[in-house]
Design a protein around this motif. Structure first.
Motif, short mmCIF file in Angstrom:
data_model
loop_
_atom_site.label_atom_id
_atom_site.label_comp_id
_atom_site.label_asym_id
_atom_site.label_seq_id
_atom_site.Cartn_x
_atom_site.Cartn_y
_atom_site.Cartn_z
N ALA A 58 0.86 -1.19 0.00
CA ALA A 58 0.00 0.00 0.00
C ALA A 58 0.89 1.23 0.00
N ILE A 59 0.57 2.23 -0.84
CA ILE A 59 1.44 3.39 -1.02
C ILE A 59 0.65 4.69 -0.95
N GLY A 60 1.14 5.64 -0.17
CA GLY A 60 0.57 6.98 -0.12
C GLY A 60 1.72 7.98 -0.16
N TYR A 61 1.63 9.20 -0.67
CA TYR A 61 0.37 9.77 -1.10
C TYR A 61 0.62 10.59 -2.35
N GLY A 62 -0.36 10.56 -3.25
CA GLY A 62 -0.36 11.52 -4.33
C GLY A 62 0.10 11.04 -5.69
N ILE A 63 -0.21 11.88 -6.66
CA ILE A 63 0.14 11.64 -8.06
C ILE A 63 0.17 12.99 -8.76
N CYS A 64 0.81 13.04 -9.91
CA CYS A 64 0.82 14.26 -10.71
C CYS A 64 1.14 13.90 -12.14
N VAL A 156 -2.00 -1.09 -3.80
CA VAL A 156 -3.02 -0.08 -3.57
C VAL A 156 -2.33 1.28 -3.51
N LEU A 157 -2.81 2.24 -4.30
CA LEU A 157 -2.23 3.58 -4.34
C LEU A 157 -3.24 4.59 -3.83
N ALA A 158 -2.83 5.39 -2.86
CA ALA A 158 -3.68 6.47 -2.34
C ALA A 158 -3.33 7.76 -3.06
N ALA A 159 -4.23 8.21 -3.95
CA ALA A 159 -3.98 9.42 -4.73
C ALA A 159 -5.28 9.92 -5.32
N LYS A 160 -5.42 11.24 -5.33
CA LYS A 160 -6.59 11.88 -5.91
C LYS A 160 -6.22 12.38 -7.30
N MET A 161 -7.02 12.03 -8.32
CA MET A 161 -6.66 12.40 -9.70
C MET A 161 -7.90 12.52 -10.56
N THR A 162 -7.72 13.13 -11.72
CA THR A 162 -8.82 13.23 -12.68
C THR A 162 -9.09 11.86 -13.29
N ARG A 163 -10.27 11.72 -13.87
CA ARG A 163 -10.62 10.44 -14.49
C ARG A 163 -9.69 10.12 -15.66
N SER A 164 -9.29 11.15 -16.40
CA SER A 164 -8.40 10.91 -17.55
C SER A 164 -7.05 10.37 -17.11
N LEU A 165 -6.52 10.90 -15.99
CA LEU A 165 -5.24 10.40 -15.50
C LEU A 165 -5.40 9.00 -14.93
N GLU A 179 -11.96 11.53 -7.05
CA GLU A 179 -11.66 12.25 -8.31
C GLU A 179 -11.29 13.71 -8.04
N ALA A 180 -10.32 14.20 -8.78
CA ALA A 180 -9.90 15.60 -8.69
C ALA A 180 -10.42 16.35 -9.91
N LYS A 181 -10.65 17.67 -9.74
CA LYS A 181 -11.09 18.49 -10.85
C LYS A 181 -9.95 18.81 -11.79
N ARG A 182 -8.75 18.89 -11.21
CA ARG A 182 -7.56 19.21 -12.01
C ARG A 182 -6.36 18.49 -11.42
N ASP A 183 -5.55 17.89 -12.29
CA ASP A 183 -4.37 17.17 -11.83
C ASP A 183 -3.24 18.14 -11.49
N ASP A 184 -2.50 17.81 -10.43
CA ASP A 184 -1.29 18.57 -10.13
C ASP A 184 -0.24 18.29 -11.20
N ILE A 185 0.55 19.30 -11.51
CA ILE A 185 1.61 19.19 -12.53
C ILE A 185 2.95 19.51 -11.90
N HIS A 186 3.95 18.71 -12.21
CA HIS A 186 5.32 18.99 -11.79
C HIS A 186 6.13 19.29 -13.05
N LEU A 187 6.75 20.44 -13.06
CA LEU A 187 7.58 20.86 -14.19
C LEU A 187 9.03 20.49 -13.89
N ILE A 188 9.59 19.60 -14.70
CA ILE A 188 10.90 19.02 -14.41
C ILE A 188 11.93 19.50 -15.43
N LEU A 189 12.85 20.33 -14.95
CA LEU A 189 13.91 20.89 -15.79
C LEU A 189 15.12 19.98 -15.67
#
Length: 482
Positions: A58-64, A156-165, A179-189
């Motif tokens: 089981a893994i928490g927390y989050g996704i992007c 098992v993953l604990a994360a809130k995300m949009t249906r598309s993700l 379900e989330a309204k908008r997915d978090d985004i990480h910008l990776i340089l």
């Protein structure tokens, strides 16, 4: 000089060039044979132990959504950058460039919250328009979940995300969190070893991450994970992604309240469920202090990179955070830090109610993997785990399941000392590349036997991606030990 002298000069020049060429060919052949021996040695160890059954994780927390881009394609150096500088939070383009320069010159990984959402959205749009840009599923918990399911675990993953993700995630991963309204985004340089940016040259391949998260800092899937844990009965609970709470503008008391719930979740697990905490890059001393009180004493296992162990070491020992550390530390230095952390955390745990006894530490660096496990604990196969973690490091960064020795090198020394003080010298044996030995710790008049293992990494010389490396490496090491 006469014609005779010119002829002799040309003759000796040709001979010298031929000698250099022969020496280079012999050196190159010798290096390839050495790399081949190390590879075969690591693969033999990796194959020796296979994952049995379907371990429950089981893994928490989050996704992007991770948006990758070559740093040079997004950030243009200008004289206005001036002196590199650290910022806890990024709000302007100049702050971003100064902060990027600060970490780039050291080749150090960094992750920062950008409070200016307008600027962040502009940067994401610009990054996505770049030719070097691509997107993947990201976030510590999600990346570790992907690796665990790939290795044959029930996840098992604990994360809130949009249906598309959610539709992009493998069906084998059970997702809880709503379900989330908008997915978090990480910008990776991203940048490679030897890249230049203005007057600076990177010491190693690495990345600088900025985010403007709303879901992940709140660890919003925590309660949903609570509901399924009693029936799922995981063999391993992984806690990660807590660095998203760093510099986030919480209302008074909210962050502490959320961490109290993480703490309660950890102490509610039966002893048969081992708990692993995956460290990350923290800049807030207050947050790290809370983690040292509410999370770390209640984990059986810790995972971190060379920068993160320096951060935790300085915080526990001196009460301050180290923003950057040596990007290629000596083995002896890391081992000494691991010993000190092991002693400090075990000793402190004796005075903390419901604490667990730390029995495993895994430090992943560019050049090698270092794993401590308490002997006769529930962790098994430490030698094979170190080998698998090492191979996963190359495979992930190079973006290939097969190790291409034309894209590999060893930067670990031919031999290493086990301590900076009075350690013994161990030579790297290419045919048996994972070096292990036993150590004894006297902690509060109790002797604890520990197995220490060091595995060299076949460092990828043509990096495909660096972000998510630690998450993949830690998961690969854990999967053979649970």
């Amino acid at each position: 000089m006469g014609k005779r002298g010119l002829k002799f000069g040309s003759f000796f020049t040709v001979i010298f060039v031929l000698i250099v060429a022969v020496l280079y060919i012999n050196y190159d052949n010798g290096l390839q044979k050495r790399l081949m021996a190390v590879l075969h040695g690591l693969e033999r160890l990796e194959r020796r132990y296979e994952v049995t059954g379907k371990p429950k994780v089981a893994i928490g927390y989050g996704i992007c959504t991770d948006v990758f881009v070559d740093a040079k394609d997004l950030l243009r150096y200008s004289l206005s950058v001036g002196t590199p500088k650290h910022f806890d939070e990024i709000n302007t383009d100049l702050e971003l460039k100064k902060s990027f320069a600060y970490y780039f010159q050291h080749g150090a990984a960094a992750e920062r919250f950008m409070g200016n959402s307008v600027l962040f959205d502009e940067l994401v749009a610009k990054a996505r328009a770049a030719s070097t840009s691509y997107s993947t599923i990201g976030g510590n918990a999600a990346v570790m979940a992907l690796r665990f399911v790939k290795e044959g675990c029930d996840v098992v993953l604990a994360a809130k995300m949009t249906r598309s993700l959610q539709q992009m995630m493998p069906g084998a991963i059970k997702i809880v969190g709503g379900e989330a309204k908008r997915d978090d985004i990480h910008l990776i340089l991203e940048y490679k070893s030897g890249d230049s940016w203005g007057p600076y040259t990177s010491a190693r391949a690495n990345r600088y991450i900025v985010h403007n998260d709303n879901n992940n800092p709140m660890i919003s899937a925590l309660e949903d994970l609570d509901k399924v844990l009693p029936d799922f009965k995981p063999d391993l609970l992984v806690i990660g992604g807590l660095q998203m709470m760093d510099s986030f503008p919480f209302e008074a008391g909210v962050r502490s309240s959320r961490l109290d719930k993480v703490h309660k979740q950890m102490i509610s697990q039966p002893k048969s469920t081992r708990i692993h905490f995956e460290m990350a890059s923290f800049v807030e001393q207050d947050l790290l202090n809370e983690l040292c009180n509410k999370v770390i004493p209640f984990a059986d296992s810790l995972g971190m990179n060379e920068q993160e162990i320096g951060n935790l070491y300085n915080s526990l020992l001196y009460g301050n955070i180290s923003l950057v550390t040596d990007s290629t530390p000596r083995v002896a230095t890391i081992l000494d830090q691991m010993r000190m952390l092991f002693k400090l955390i075990r000793s402190k745990g004796k005075t903390v109610e419901n604490s667990r006894e730390l029995t495993r530490i895994h430090v992943h660096t560019l050049a090698y993997q270092a794993i401590f496990t308490v002997k006769n604990s529930s962790w098994k196969n430490t030698v094979a785990a170190a080998a698998k973690a090492s191979l996963t490091a190359h495979r992930h960064v190079c973006g290939s399941q097969d190790v291409d020795l034309q894209k590999a090198t060893l930067i670990m020394d031919d031999s290493f000392s086990t301590s900076t003080k009075s350690g013994s010298r161990i030579r790297l044996d290419e045919n048996r590349p994972v070096s292990c030995w036993d150590e004894s710790f006297n902690i509060d008049n109790k002797f604890i036997e520990v197995q220490a293992c060091i595995a060299p990494v076949l460092v990828c010389t043509e990096a495909s991606q660096t972000a998510g490396g630690g998450d993949n490496i830690s998961s690969a090491g854990l999967v053979l030990q649970i």
